[in-house]
Design a protein around this motif. Structure first.
Motif, PDB file in Angstrom:
ATOM      1  N   UNK A 140       1.537   5.668  -7.435  1.00  0.00           N
ATOM      2  CA  UNK A 140       0.398   6.455  -7.922  1.00  0.00           C
ATOM      3  C   UNK A 140       0.782   7.912  -8.138  1.00  0.00           C
ATOM      4  N   UNK A 141       1.560   8.454  -7.221  1.00  0.00           N
ATOM      5  CA  UNK A 141       2.005   9.843  -7.361  1.00  0.00           C
ATOM      6  C   UNK A 141       2.993   9.991  -8.522  1.00  0.00           C
ATOM      7  N   UNK A 142       4.005   9.124  -8.550  1.00  0.00           N
ATOM      8  CA  UNK A 142       5.088   9.267  -9.523  1.00  0.00           C
ATOM      9  C   UNK A 142       4.712   8.796 -10.930  1.00  0.00           C
ATOM     10  N   UNK A 143       3.907   7.747 -11.025  1.00  0.00           N
ATOM     11  CA  UNK A 143       3.652   7.143 -12.328  1.00  0.00           C
ATOM     12  C   UNK A 143       2.234   7.355 -12.857  1.00  0.00           C
ATOM     13  N   UNK A 144       1.294   7.604 -11.947  1.00  0.00           N
ATOM     14  CA  UNK A 144      -0.091   7.735 -12.377  1.00  0.00           C
ATOM     15  C   UNK A 144      -0.617   9.163 -12.272  1.00  0.00           C
ATOM     16  N   UNK A 145       0.261  10.084 -11.855  1.00  0.00           N
ATOM     17  CA  UNK A 145      -0.126  11.484 -11.811  1.00  0.00           C
ATOM     18  C   UNK A 145      -1.070  11.866 -10.683  1.00  0.00           C
ATOM     19  N   UNK A 146      -1.119  11.058  -9.627  1.00  0.00           N
ATOM     20  CA  UNK A 146      -1.971  11.390  -8.484  1.00  0.00           C
ATOM     21  C   UNK A 146      -1.364  12.554  -7.704  1.00  0.00           C
TER      22      UNK A 146
ATOM     23  N   UNK B 120       0.817  -1.210   0.000  1.00  0.00           N
ATOM     24  CA  UNK B 120       0.000   0.000   0.000  1.00  0.00           C
ATOM     25  C   UNK B 120       0.849   1.257   0.000  1.00  0.00           C
ATOM     26  N   UNK B 121       1.895   1.273   0.822  1.00  0.00           N
ATOM     27  CA  UNK B 121       2.784   2.428   0.864  1.00  0.00           C
ATOM     28  C   UNK B 121       3.517   2.639  -0.446  1.00  0.00           C
ATOM     29  N   UNK B 122       4.024   1.559  -0.995  1.00  0.00           N
ATOM     30  CA  UNK B 122       4.740   1.673  -2.273  1.00  0.00           C
ATOM     31  C   UNK B 122       3.784   2.065  -3.402  1.00  0.00           C
TER      32      UNK B 122
END
Length: 110
Positions: A23-29, A16-18
Motif C-alpha cells: 500500500x505504501x510503495x504501490x498505492x501511495x499510502x 497484512x504486513x506485506x
C-alpha cells in the motif's frame, strides 16, 4: 488442528504486513502504513515458531500451502477479485503438498 490454526493466523499476519508495504510503495499510502506492517510481520514470524514440527524448514515448507490459500482469500475479500478455477486448482495442489510435508510419516532419527 493446532498447526492449521497457527498457520492461518500466521498467513493473515504475513499478508497484512506485506499488504501494508504494498500500500505504501504501490498505492501511495502514507509512510505510517509501514509501522503496523512491521508489527504484523514480527507477529507472523513468532507464530511460525508455535507450529509443532521438528525442523523450521519443514514448518515453513508446509506453511506455503496455507499461505497460498490465504492469499487467494485476500485477493477475493480485500482486493475484490474472485479467484478463477486455476487459482483454486493450484491452491488444492499446494495444500495437498503441505499436508504431505507436515503429516507424512517420518523415520525415527538415529
Amino acid at each position: 488442528m493446532k498447526s492449521f490454526a497457527v498457520y492461518s493466523l500466521a498467513a493473515l499476519a504475513e499478508i497484512g504486513g506485506c499488504f501494508a508495504f504494498w500500500s505504501w510503495a504501490r498505492l501511495g499510502k502514507s509512510v505510517w502504513w509501514l509501522a503496523p506492517g512491521v508489527v504484523s510481520l514480527v507477529l507472523f514470524a513468532w507464530l511460525l515458531t508455535l507450529v509443532e514440527a521438528e525442523a523450521a524448514g519443514r514448518a515453513y515448507a508446509a506453511y506455503g500451502g496455507i499461505y497460498i490459500l490465504a492469499s487467494l482469500g485476500w485477493l477475493w475479500a480485500v482486493e475484490g477479485m474472485r479467484p478463477d478455477r486455476w487459482d483454486v486448482i493450484g491452491a488444492c495442489v499446494c495444500l495437498a503438498g503441505a499436508a504431505i510435508i507436515l503429516l507424512g510419516p517420518r523415520a525415527a532419527a538415529g
